[in-house]
Design a protein around this motif. Sequence first.
Motif, PDB file in Angstrom:
ATOM      1  N   LEU A 294       0.867  -1.178   0.000  1.00  0.00           N
ATOM      2  CA  LEU A 294       0.000   0.000   0.000  1.00  0.00           C
ATOM      3  C   LEU A 294       0.902   1.226   0.000  1.00  0.00           C
ATOM      4  CD1 LEU A 294      -2.816   1.320   0.273  1.00  0.00           C
ATOM      5  CD2 LEU A 294      -2.514   1.199   2.759  1.00  0.00           C
ATOM      6  N   HIS A 295       0.725   2.099  -1.008  1.00  0.00           N
ATOM      7  CA  HIS A 295       1.649   3.211  -1.219  1.00  0.00           C
ATOM      8  C   HIS A 295       0.915   4.545  -1.210  1.00  0.00           C
ATOM      9  CE1 HIS A 295       5.162   0.737  -2.768  1.00  0.00           C
ATOM     10  NE2 HIS A 295       4.190  -0.144  -2.651  1.00  0.00           N
ATOM     11  N   TYR A 296       1.630   5.582  -0.751  1.00  0.00           N
ATOM     12  CA  TYR A 296       1.114   6.952  -0.727  1.00  0.00           C
ATOM     13  C   TYR A 296       2.224   7.869  -1.227  1.00  0.00           C
ATOM     14  CZ  TYR A 296      -0.795  11.350   1.106  1.00  0.00           C
ATOM     15  OH  TYR A 296      -1.280  12.618   1.238  1.00  0.00           O
ATOM     16  N   ASP A 297       1.915   8.743  -2.188  1.00  0.00           N
ATOM     17  CA  ASP A 297       2.972   9.557  -2.788  1.00  0.00           C
ATOM     18  C   ASP A 297       2.440  10.924  -3.195  1.00  0.00           C
ATOM     19  OD1 ASP A 297       5.308  10.454  -3.882  1.00  0.00           O
ATOM     20  OD2 ASP A 297       5.394   9.006  -5.514  1.00  0.00           O
ATOM     21  N   THR A 298       2.980  11.985  -2.567  1.00  0.00           N
ATOM     22  CA  THR A 298       2.632  13.356  -2.954  1.00  0.00           C
ATOM     23  C   THR A 298       3.883  14.164  -3.271  1.00  0.00           C
ATOM     24  OG1 THR A 298       2.665  14.091  -0.625  1.00  0.00           O
ATOM     25  CG2 THR A 298       0.544  13.367  -1.544  1.00  0.00           C
TER      26      THR A 298
END
Length: 408
Positions: free
Chosen positions: A234-238
């Motif tokens: 599960l990935h989060y990228d900003t």
Amino acid sequence: MRIAMNLHAPLQFGMLALGCAAGAAPLAAQVQDAAGEPPAPVITAVPPASEPQAKRESHFHDILFDDVDGKFDVSEALAEGGFTPVPIIITEPAVDGGFGLMAQFVTIPEDNPRLATRRIVGALKTGNGSYGVGYLQSGFIEDGKIRYRFGAAHGKITLTSYPRFLPGGLRYTNRYDFAVVGSARVVLGDGPWSVGPLIDFRQIRSKLDFEDPPIQLPFDFNRKLNTGAFGVGLHYDTRDNVMTPRNGLNAYVEAKYTTDFLGSDREFQGYKAHAYAFRSLDPKWHLGMKVEVDAERGDYPSYFAPAINLRGVQASRFQGASVVSSEFEVSHEIADRWSLVAFAGVGATDPGRSRVFGASGAKFAGGGGFRYRLARLIGLDAGLDLAYGPDGAVFYLQFGHAWASGMD
């Protein structure tokens, strides 16, 4: 540049070139005057025949020097796609340095340059006889809704492990008949979240360079080991830039299960929780912070144990069942394209139920360096770091951010 890779997977060297190509896309700018209108044409007289004509710059000059400030810049070379050679300079003391070469082939769709496909093939060799050859491909399908990555590699790596009963170290060699990895992530809506499966298959032949190994060592060496793993991430990228971020957050959690159902000779589990945060205080000052938590559980081979990952700490020097590595970085732009960098970090290991490794206690490292904006249009920096840790000073050549190997 330092290959801060998982040294038990030769395939990872391809990630370096992936970062080089990430975000490359043809870019153009129009010059306008203060009123917002295009500048009026300038009429110049034709010089007499006796006067020397201005020398026209070659195409080679056009793609390697910026048309804005005239300084060395590889933005256009990367943005044009096609074939780009990438040298690899390894300064990691654990493998006695080394050198390699990659060739990356970039295909950029005209209607959406962001959805580029990258194909990378390369080879490297180190001072202690380790080597690797491999192929890596990444791209998008379903109009960018699915991001994929897969690769294959063959190689050999020699390292030194430091079990608690051998403080002087234990040298071993792993030969990878093959290593195959892959992942696919579905982008959730239009937001920064993505989730998807991953696979990891390897065949390893290990050799212990020790005449009379202690009986405390598990039965890990001098044999062939097949591993097959399936997992999910599960990935989060900003991040504002995947090359050298200035703002944003890149974080992910992954769980990987190595099981006999997929042909593995031993069953064990691997877990990761990584976070990399970036913030600009003003146009000149930038901060960064990372926290990496890595763990192995079950009947894992001792050479699969994670290790503290900090600049200034030799690869695989401090291993355990659970490892935490954290680092803080500040950079200051001192001139056009030039920045100074300072960093400091701390890491620690916990042996868990392992009979091989002991608790490391807190290990500190830090140092400084400089960066040059090598590709202005895609925000790529390169430079050098000098770090000091528990075993002395180490220098690293950096291409992109120093944490690039850990970020997704």
